[in-house]
Design a protein around this motif. Sequence first.
Motif, mmCIF file in Angstrom:
data_model
loop_
_atom_site.group_PDB
_atom_site.id
_atom_site.type_symbol
_atom_site.label_atom_id
_atom_site.label_comp_id
_atom_site.label_asym_id
_atom_site.label_seq_id
_atom_site.Cartn_x
_atom_site.Cartn_y
_atom_site.Cartn_z
ATOM 1 N N ASP A 178 -38.131 -6.855 -101.356
ATOM 2 C CA ASP A 178 -38.982 -7.907 -101.914
ATOM 3 C C ASP A 178 -40.091 -7.236 -102.705
ATOM 4 O O ASP A 178 -41.186 -7.007 -102.207
ATOM 5 C CB ASP A 178 -39.578 -8.789 -100.815
ATOM 6 N N GLY A 179 -39.780 -6.885 -103.946
ATOM 7 C CA GLY A 179 -40.702 -6.134 -104.778
ATOM 8 C C GLY A 179 -41.899 -6.945 -105.242
ATOM 9 O O GLY A 179 -41.987 -8.157 -105.032
ATOM 10 N N TYR A 180 -42.803 -6.256 -105.906
ATOM 11 C CA TYR A 180 -44.004 -6.844 -106.492
ATOM 12 C C TYR A 180 -44.111 -6.396 -107.936
ATOM 13 O O TYR A 180 -43.816 -5.243 -108.256
ATOM 14 C CB TYR A 180 -45.266 -6.368 -105.756
ATOM 15 N N VAL A 181 -44.570 -7.293 -108.799
ATOM 16 C CA VAL A 181 -44.910 -6.939 -110.168
ATOM 17 C C VAL A 181 -46.417 -7.127 -110.302
ATOM 18 O O VAL A 181 -46.956 -8.169 -109.921
ATOM 19 C CB VAL A 181 -44.166 -7.814 -111.208
ATOM 20 N N VAL A 182 -47.088 -6.111 -110.829
ATOM 21 C CA VAL A 182 -48.530 -6.159 -111.022
ATOM 22 C C VAL A 182 -48.814 -6.049 -112.517
ATOM 23 O O VAL A 182 -48.341 -5.116 -113.175
ATOM 24 C CB VAL A 182 -49.252 -5.024 -110.268
ATOM 25 N N ALA A 183 -49.547 -7.002 -113.044
ATOM 26 C CA ALA A 183 -49.979 -6.973 -114.441
ATOM 27 C C ALA A 183 -51.445 -6.551 -114.473
ATOM 28 O O ALA A 183 -52.285 -7.194 -113.841
ATOM 29 C CB ALA A 183 -49.811 -8.345 -115.087
ATOM 30 N N HIS B 205 -58.920 -6.501 -106.896
ATOM 31 C CA HIS B 205 -58.041 -5.358 -106.707
ATOM 32 C C HIS B 205 -56.725 -5.842 -106.122
ATOM 33 O O HIS B 205 -56.688 -6.808 -105.373
ATOM 34 C CB HIS B 205 -58.678 -4.349 -105.756
ATOM 35 N N VAL B 206 -55.647 -5.186 -106.477
ATOM 36 C CA VAL B 206 -54.345 -5.433 -105.870
ATOM 37 C C VAL B 206 -54.042 -4.192 -105.041
ATOM 38 O O VAL B 206 -53.860 -3.106 -105.588
ATOM 39 C CB VAL B 206 -53.253 -5.684 -106.930
ATOM 40 N N VAL B 207 -54.017 -4.371 -103.720
ATOM 41 C CA VAL B 207 -53.894 -3.247 -102.795
ATOM 42 C C VAL B 207 -52.657 -3.460 -101.933
ATOM 43 O O VAL B 207 -52.427 -4.554 -101.420
ATOM 44 C CB VAL B 207 -55.152 -3.130 -101.901
ATOM 45 N N PHE B 208 -51.895 -2.387 -101.758
ATOM 46 C CA PHE B 208 -50.675 -2.455 -100.957
ATOM 47 C C PHE B 208 -50.762 -1.509 -99.778
ATOM 48 O O PHE B 208 -51.375 -0.440 -99.866
ATOM 49 C CB PHE B 208 -49.455 -2.055 -101.802
ATOM 50 N N SER C 11 -46.376 -3.945 -98.538
ATOM 51 C CA SER C 11 -46.886 -5.286 -98.249
ATOM 52 C C SER C 11 -48.291 -5.369 -98.821
ATOM 53 O O SER C 11 -48.974 -4.348 -98.970
ATOM 54 C CB SER C 11 -46.898 -5.568 -96.745
ATOM 55 N N LEU C 12 -48.702 -6.579 -99.162
ATOM 56 C CA LEU C 12 -50.053 -6.760 -99.700
ATOM 57 C C LEU C 12 -51.089 -6.524 -98.610
ATOM 58 O O LEU C 12 -50.930 -6.985 -97.481
ATOM 59 C CB LEU C 12 -50.232 -8.170 -100.260
#
Length: 182
Positions: A87-92, A145-148, A156-157
């Motif tokens: 279950d990937g993530y795309v970050v813009a 911020h987008v943090v994993f 995971s977020l």
Amino acid sequence: MVIQWSVTRSWGKNYILIAGDTSVEVLERLESEVHAHNPDHLAWHILIAPHHCSRRSIGRVWNGGCIDEEFEESAGALASLGEQRGDGYVVASSRRVIRGGNTPPSYHAKLRYLRILAAGGEVTDAVRARFRCTGGNATSDKPAHVVFNLNATGPSLAATTAPATVGLGGGGASVGGGGGYG
């Protein structure tokens, strides 16, 4: 430049694909020279969308590209970006993506990334939640911020907070300004 990082956690790997300001021509070349022979070299759990989520990285625009008929997706470019794992993530790295907004980010490109995230299935709210922007979310233009957390089973977020405002004379957000063309 396109870079794939792999981060090993216990017995599992997390792949992060960073596509920078990559053009459609570069992604097409990666499809024929790399992806066609070894798809794992372009695998990702987290994809940083090329050029602030621009259409020009996933297809060709002509006559200004103001209407959908002036845009043609590239099967090769999309194939090179389509090696999602789990279950990937795309970050813009852009402001939030809205229909009819300034480009980049491109609403059309966001819809295409959502279809990639859905992996042939329906684009649900859970899929939409895996598309993130550094410069705002679905309801706000407030940068975040987008943090994993990188785990053995994939990313995971993590909980996030708004970034501090960086100011030189007038202030401005530390993330998510976007670029100059769509």
